[in-house]
Structures are given as structure tokens and as C-alpha cells.
Motif scaffolding. Sequence first.
Motif, PDB file in Angstrom:
ATOM      1  N   LYS A 101      35.805  38.090  13.959  1.00 54.54           N
ATOM      2  CA  LYS A 101      37.177  38.808  14.402  1.00 54.54           C
ATOM      3  C   LYS A 101      38.319  38.037  15.056  1.00 54.54           C
ATOM      4  N   GLY A 102      39.515  38.419  14.876  1.00 56.65           N
ATOM      5  CA  GLY A 102      40.652  38.194  15.913  1.00 56.65           C
ATOM      6  C   GLY A 102      41.006  39.299  16.471  1.00 56.65           C
ATOM      7  N   ILE A 103      41.316  38.829  17.995  1.00 55.35           N
ATOM      8  CA  ILE A 103      41.998  40.054  18.923  1.00 55.35           C
ATOM      9  C   ILE A 103      43.220  39.229  19.267  1.00 55.35           C
ATOM     10  N   TYR A 104      44.181  40.498  19.426  1.00 54.18           N
ATOM     11  CA  TYR A 104      45.040  40.840  19.396  1.00 54.18           C
ATOM     12  C   TYR A 104      46.072  41.915  19.995  1.00 54.18           C
ATOM     13  N   GLY A 105      45.969  42.063  21.971  1.00 49.19           N
ATOM     14  CA  GLY A 105      46.300  42.539  22.673  1.00 49.19           C
ATOM     15  C   GLY A 105      45.332  43.233  22.982  1.00 49.19           C
ATOM     16  N   ARG A 106      45.819  44.938  23.049  1.00 41.94           N
ATOM     17  CA  ARG A 106      44.803  45.890  23.839  1.00 41.94           C
ATOM     18  C   ARG A 106      44.662  46.777  22.946  1.00 41.94           C
ATOM     19  N   GLU A 107      43.736  47.655  22.444  1.00 43.21           N
ATOM     20  CA  GLU A 107      43.451  48.907  21.838  1.00 43.21           C
ATOM     21  C   GLU A 107      44.105  50.028  23.203  1.00 43.21           C
ATOM     22  N   ILE A 108      45.358  50.768  22.272  1.00 41.91           N
ATOM     23  CA  ILE A 108      46.171  50.930  23.645  1.00 41.91           C
ATOM     24  C   ILE A 108      45.729  52.863  22.848  1.00 41.91           C
ATOM     25  N   PHE A 109      44.848  53.648  23.565  1.00 45.59           N
ATOM     26  CA  PHE A 109      44.696  52.563  25.761  1.00 45.59           C
ATOM     27  C   PHE A 109      43.486  52.914  25.358  1.00 45.59           C
ATOM     28  N   GLU A 110      42.523  53.354  24.913  1.00 45.07           N
ATOM     29  CA  GLU A 110      41.387  52.846  25.057  1.00 45.07           C
ATOM     30  C   GLU A 110      40.512  51.900  25.895  1.00 45.07           C
ATOM     31  N   THR A 111      41.312  50.960  25.221  1.00 45.54           N
ATOM     32  CA  THR A 111      41.087  49.140  26.641  1.00 45.54           C
ATOM     33  C   THR A 111      41.084  49.526  27.812  1.00 45.54           C
ATOM     34  N   TRP A 112      42.583  50.385  27.974  1.00 48.72           N
ATOM     35  CA  TRP A 112      43.155  50.884  29.331  1.00 48.72           C
ATOM     36  C   TRP A 112      41.904  51.105  29.951  1.00 48.72           C
ATOM     37  N   TYR A 113      41.599  52.733  29.906  1.00 48.01           N
ATOM     38  CA  TYR A 113      40.377  53.390  30.139  1.00 48.01           C
ATOM     39  C   TYR A 113      39.439  52.580  30.526  1.00 48.01           C
ATOM     40  N   LYS A 114      38.460  51.912  29.507  1.00 47.27           N
ATOM     41  CA  LYS A 114      37.927  50.781  30.246  1.00 47.27           C
ATOM     42  C   LYS A 114      37.907  50.074  30.520  1.00 47.27           C
ATOM     43  N   MET A 115      38.578  50.107  30.968  1.00 42.83           N
ATOM     44  CA  MET A 115      39.120  48.968  32.634  1.00 42.83           C
ATOM     45  C   MET A 115      39.141  49.406  33.806  1.00 42.83           C
ATOM     46  N   VAL A 116      39.837  50.670  33.830  1.00 41.60           N
ATOM     47  CA  VAL A 116      39.545  50.600  34.772  1.00 41.60           C
ATOM     48  C   VAL A 116      38.535  51.638  34.967  1.00 41.60           C
ATOM     49  N   SER A 117      37.387  52.392  34.361  1.00 39.36           N
ATOM     50  CA  SER A 117      35.949  52.432  34.556  1.00 39.36           C
ATOM     51  C   SER A 117      35.702  51.342  34.962  1.00 39.36           C
ATOM     52  N   MET A 118      35.656  50.186  34.170  1.00 44.79           N
ATOM     53  CA  MET A 118      34.543  49.258  34.704  1.00 44.79           C
ATOM     54  C   MET A 118      35.067  48.559  36.378  1.00 44.79           C
ATOM     55  N   LEU A 119      36.795  48.623  36.967  1.00 43.50           N
ATOM     56  CA  LEU A 119      36.853  48.254  38.086  1.00 43.50           C
ATOM     57  C   LEU A 119      36.059  49.612  39.263  1.00 43.50           C
ATOM     58  N   GLU A 120      36.258  50.537  38.287  1.00 42.65           N
ATOM     59  CA  GLU A 120      35.589  51.836  39.322  1.00 42.65           C
ATOM     60  C   GLU A 120      34.083  51.848  39.752  1.00 42.65           C
ATOM     61  N   SER A 121      33.554  51.049  38.530  1.00 43.31           N
ATOM     62  CA  SER A 121      32.220  50.699  38.555  1.00 43.31           C
ATOM     63  C   SER A 121      31.594  49.316  38.868  1.00 43.31           C
ATOM     64  N   GLY A 122      32.356  48.626  39.449  1.00 40.86           N
ATOM     65  CA  GLY A 122      32.325  47.371  40.477  1.00 40.86           C
ATOM     66  C   GLY A 122      32.729  46.244  39.901  1.00 40.86           C
ATOM     67  N   LEU A 123      33.039  46.123  38.735  1.00 42.77           N
ATOM     68  CA  LEU A 123      33.608  44.927  38.241  1.00 42.77           C
ATOM     69  C   LEU A 123      35.005  44.531  39.153  1.00 42.77           C
ATOM     70  N   SER A 124      34.761  42.739  39.688  1.00 40.29           N
ATOM     71  CA  SER A 124      36.196  42.738  40.836  1.00 40.29           C
ATOM     72  C   SER A 124      36.635  41.435  40.361  1.00 40.29           C
ATOM     73  N   VAL A 125      37.992  41.506  39.965  1.00 39.62           N
ATOM     74  CA  VAL A 125      38.936  40.212  39.252  1.00 39.62           C
ATOM     75  C   VAL A 125      39.722  39.758  40.677  1.00 39.62           C
ATOM     76  N   ASN A 126      39.629  40.406  41.225  1.00 39.70           N
ATOM     77  CA  ASN A 126      40.597  40.024  42.356  1.00 39.70           C
ATOM     78  C   ASN A 126      40.971  38.467  42.747  1.00 39.70           C
ATOM     79  N   GLY A 127      39.294  37.712  42.709  1.00 45.49           N
ATOM     80  CA  GLY A 127      39.611  36.247  42.951  1.00 45.49           C
ATOM     81  C   GLY A 127      40.262  35.579  42.270  1.00 45.49           C
ATOM     82  N   ILE A 128      40.964  36.203  40.746  1.00 44.18           N
ATOM     83  CA  ILE A 128      41.204  34.824  40.043  1.00 44.18           C
ATOM     84  C   ILE A 128      42.811  34.848  40.133  1.00 44.18           C
ATOM     85  N   ILE A 129      43.187  35.970  40.839  1.00 46.14           N
ATOM     86  CA  ILE A 129      44.608  35.948  41.506  1.00 46.14           C
ATOM     87  C   ILE A 129      44.695  35.411  42.929  1.00 46.14           C
TER      88      ILE A 129
END
Length: 340
Positions: free
Chosen positions: A283-311
Motif C-alpha cells: 500500500k502507498g502512503i501519502y500525507g495524513r488522513e484528514i483529520f482522522e490521523t490528527w485525532y489518533k495522533m493526539v489520542s496516542m500522545l495522551e495515552s502515553g506515546l512519547s516522541v520528544n526525544g526525536i527533536i
Amino acid sequence: MKAIIKKDSSPGLEIQEIDKPSPGPLDVIVKIKKSSICGTDIHIYDWDDWSSKTIQPPMQVGHEWTGVVDSVGSEVKKYKQGDRVSGEGHVVCGECRNCKAGKRHLCIDQHGIGVHLPGAFAEYLKIPATNLFSLPDSIEDNIATIFDPLGNAVHATLSYDLVGEDVLITGAGPIGMMSALIAQHIGARHVVITDVNEYRLNLCKELGIKHAYHASTNLRKLMPSLNMHEGFDVALEMSGSPSALNDIISNVKNGAKIALLGILPEDTKISWNEVIFKDLFIKGIYGREIFETWYKMVSMLESGLSVNGIITHEFHYTEFEKAVQIMKSGQSGKIILNWE
Ligand code: NAD
Ligand code: ZN
């Protein structure tokens, strides 16, 4: 206002003083707080084959950002001055079959902020209100700034069921690292990531990605130690390297699912017969699903996903030249430009 501009058809970018934009009826003007540098910005900086065919200078670049609403157009009801926002960088037509079906990421007529439309490496950004995403207090500015690439990772990683599965990710760039963290967060069994860059493999270890290996590692030999016998169930190609895609095809099990996010050269060769006889799904992937991806992104961050160290780095925008050179060296994760 100040903005970072591709002035003409040659390598480099420069800071220029230009007019502050004013909103059309359906637009919002955002005061940018922070932006981050994407590989695309480096392609534009270098003026490579893709960018010389795609960008029409002068162009204000940048598409990863966060800020606050500065002013709104006459028809905009949902946003007001001071609202914290990030936003979707793909501006869609709203009229094609997919847009009308609510599948805006599959729009046939997309325009990219910082590619086709004035971008976010600027003190102010003009953007359609329908592209904005309101930020909850739980999301700090640095993380909101990298929502665009994090969204790429979320879109790719959630495109298959990974619970209890063995996942191979090729390419430990920012997006590959984000995907590995997401796959671990949502309950994959083993997440193996490969790269050719030792700095990035070390960063993976620091981030808690347990299985980070040089791309030259014989993964078939490694599998028994992970109680894997037939191959990876799912693979995410996030390097844009043909050899990485070939590594995927030879290390997945029959019937495996593969998502392609990395931009491959047009003349990439793979064993199509292996794709057929292994019954692979690609499957090809382009961009983000607008806005389902954004919703999931926030919900995963709020449930403990941490990506801070990538910065790994943060600069004032006036030092963007230094930031670009660090990005080009490969000795970085995400680099943030501060506009305040
Ligand atoms: P990046 O260039 O920072 O990361 C790619 C990584 O792949 C690098 O660390 C590189 O060392 C590694 N690599 C190179 N050859 C390899 C090999 N043979 N095996 C394993 N790893 C290898 O890029 P990024 O910002 O993380 O983005 C990842 C890819 O996704 C890029 O190709 C980018 O252009 C693409 N991209 C696609 C979309 C989309 O919508 N499809 C969006 C954003 C980025
Ligand atoms: Zn459309």
C-alpha cells in the motif's frame, strides 16, 4: 514580516522582508511560534531534480509548524485570536469524488503549503480555516510543531493491524523512529528498525526502540532469537532506498503487508515474482488522513506515546543556515526553528 524564501532557480534559501498576508473570507492568519525542517525543505534548498520541477520561485517554504491565531476571515466562525493551532499542509479541492466522500487525503487536486502555496517558515502564515487543527492543552508546542511528520508516521503505522505482530521498519529517520515508537505503543510484538546511519541507530536506542540494527544485518539469522520463524508480518518502508525495499521483500512472511512511505527512485527494481509468489500486499502512503490521523495522533500522545526525544536541535530562525547544514550531515533527528 520575515520569511525564508527560495528566491530563484538555484540552490539555497534566504530570509527576506515581505508583506504580512491578509486573510480571505475563509482563511486564518497564524502567528507562527515554531516550525521544523523536513527533508522536503532540504530538497528545495538543494534545488534538486524534484524541486526544480515542482517549485515556482519565489516561494516561501516550510510546512511543519505551530502557532496562534492572529486574525480570521469574515466567514470564519470556529477560530479566534490567540487559539493555539497546528494544521494540515495539504490544501484540498473539496469538490472531487474523494473530497466529497470525506477522504480528503485522496483528493485529486492537492496543493502543498511551502511547496505550491506560501509556507510556514515565516512570522505569519495564511491558511484555509478548514486546514487548521485546534491544539488541546495536553500537547506542548514542540510536539505540535512536528505534527505533520508525526501524522505521516501515524497514517503509515496504523494502516495495518499491528497488535501482536512482528514489524520491520526500514529507515530510522524521524518518521521511521516515530513509527517504531507508535508500533511499540500500540502493542506490536517485535519492532525492528534498520538504518545505515550510526547516529540514528544510537538515537533509536536512546528513545527505547529495542531492536535497531544496521541495514547490513542478516535479519533471517536474527529471527530465531526473537522467536520468529517465517518472517515479519508487517513492514513499513521509510527510507526511500531501493535496497531497503528489497530487504523488506526478502524478510517478510508469505501474505505480509507492506506500506511504502519513503519516496523511491522511479527506476527502483524489486522481485515482482516474490511479491506474487509470497502473496504480498503493498500500500502507498501519502500525507495524513484528514483529520482522522490528527485525532489518533493526539489520542496516542495522551495515552502515553512519547516522541520528544526525536527533536534533537532547536535554533532561532535567523540561524536556519546552520540548521540546514546539520540536517544535511545526518547527525540529527528533528530540528526546530523558533520564530519568537
Ligand atoms: P530521512 O531522510 O531523514 O530518513 C531516511 C533514513 O533512511 C535515513 O536515516 C537514512 O540513513 C536511512 N536509510 C538510507 N538507506 C537505507 C537502507 N538501505 N536501509 C535502511 N535505512 C536506510 O527521512 P524522513 O523525514 O524520516 O522521511 C522518510 C522518507 O519518507 C523519506 O524518503 C521522505 O522523502 C519520505 N516522506 C514521504 C511522505 C509521504 O507522504 N509519502 C511524507 C514525508 C516524507
Ligand atoms: Zn479533492
